[in-house]
Motif scaffolding. Sequence first.
Motif, PDB file in Angstrom:
ATOM      1  N   PHE A 400     105.568 -41.228 131.185  1.00 23.35           N
ATOM      2  CA  PHE A 400     107.018 -41.144 130.965  1.00 23.35           C
ATOM      3  C   PHE A 400     107.700 -42.507 131.064  1.00 23.35           C
ATOM      4  O   PHE A 400     108.904 -42.590 131.281  1.00 23.35           O
ATOM      5  N   GLY A 401     106.937 -43.587 130.960  1.00 26.34           N
ATOM      6  CA  GLY A 401     107.459 -44.932 131.203  1.00 26.34           C
ATOM      7  C   GLY A 401     108.350 -45.472 130.100  1.00 26.34           C
ATOM      8  O   GLY A 401     108.688 -44.788 129.138  1.00 26.34           O
ATOM      9  N   THR A 408     112.981 -41.123 133.343  1.00 22.76           N
ATOM     10  CA  THR A 408     111.594 -40.851 133.746  1.00 22.76           C
ATOM     11  C   THR A 408     111.523 -39.639 134.658  1.00 22.76           C
ATOM     12  O   THR A 408     110.674 -38.741 134.490  1.00 22.76           O
TER      13      THR A 408
END
Length: 554
Positions: A400-401, A408
């Motif tokens: 999720f970066g 995030t």
Amino acid sequence: MAQEKELPLGLYWKDKRTTVDRTVLPFQSLEVIETINESRATREREKTGSGMAFNFESPSVDDANWRNKLIWGDNRYVMAALLEKFSGKIDLIYIDPPFATGANFSTTVAIGEDEVEHTKEASAMEELAYRDTWGKGLDSFLQMMYDRLVLMRELMSEKASIYVHLDWRVSHYVKLIMDEIFGYDCFLNNVVWCYQTRQFSKRYWNKKHDDILVYSRKYNNHCFNWDVDGVLQPYSEATIAKYKLKDENGFYRLCGRGITGSPIRSAKDVDPKWEKTHPELVVRNYLGKGFAPHDYWLLDIVNQVALERTDYPTQKPEAIIERIVKASSNPGDLVADFFCGSGTTAAVAEKNNRRWIMADLGRFAIHTSRKRMLGIDNCKPFEILNIGKYERQYWQGVTFGNKTPEQTLAEYIVFILKLYKAESLPGSTHIHGRKGNKLVHVGSVEAPVTFADIQNALQETIRRKQKDLVVLGWEWEMGLHDVVEQEAKKAGIKLSLLSIPREVMDRRATDAGDVQFFELAYLETELKETKDGIVIKLEEFVIPNLDLIPAEVK
């Protein structure tokens, strides 16, 4: 005529990556989940009053507090975590990486004093990670090996060797990879282990051996103890008898006169007086210890396998590992195995006074290795560790970066809710989703779920006039269960605490829908002191994940 371009040494496969992910997690990421100071075998011996009391002296010369390490987790993350403190420190590595074994990695476990057998199925992460084809077949396996061998080389000391145990399917491919990573000049040998099987084929040659590739960290600078017990191979009685025959002059034939392969090359190697009057001394001195081992190991080293049986599907006999450990390390050296399986390398290292670090992704491998070490008399203290929150943080960053922390976190919560088959419920800090009539709170990746977290979620549940709350978490504050359960009962709310499994970090498991959330296990006891000692009464216990519990106990 243009000069032909010389190709670099190495092997090529589809989508090969030579840039290895070198994300170095802090060493603190290896969280100690259990410390064992005394083996079961030692305790049993002390109960009967036999033998010496347990006495631990650390074999480490540079760290008096050293404890051997058994680590649960993906060995890529394990090695990355070890780099900070162990780069250039490991003196010997042996690995037996699984590939196309034909096993489904379900395992039969003997539980309790009655040794009740129970079949433990592999978790989704284990099954998918160790599937014969490694997801994408040979290409995927070779990339996996490449990445890990690069990290292993960085962990090896200047005098270190590495032994890679393979079979006929992949040994030739891995040889080329190791030539590329270690250098062709650092290739020491290809040991052939000949074993006995029931295989009988009329279509091709029966497969009766494995290959063990041996490389050094540095060219011509490695430990090799060819003359120690367990490495030397003894001369046969027939060979020794030849050296006791007298020649026409009355001398014993100890100088190779007429004997092919004599270890004594000339008369000056032997005292003439001894040769004529004490031939047994010369025979003992020159023949008694044996000769340096060959690189093919025959069936004689597997005789003890039945006595060592752990029922682990890929177990290797201790005699193989003992020969390797004795030949390529010294007492006090650090030995590692990053596919430790049933713990054979740890057992051999322990019995031969070597320090050790073992790792495996499989939970049952860690269980089997732990049990095996507890059965070794005077086993030195060791720790059981896992990668813990840093592995999760790394996974969260990759998955999720490249977003703001708020984005995030939001995507992470939605992802976990989806796996739990719940819908997102925005607008609240402490309630993140709903599943039917149940409200859901998702714990953080970075920290354990605390009493305050659950208390806030309970308050929000009350405000929403709901009666069911589910809390999903990776880790939990110590002693949490009883306290929050009482709080929930006071508020008239049914509270469920469920653990988020490690399988959520494996995309193959999540895509296959194989992720299960289990209720948090806990144990409640009552202690009573009597004239004979202390009586412990189990008031209540919850073990919802029954993988290792026999049917009658369930």
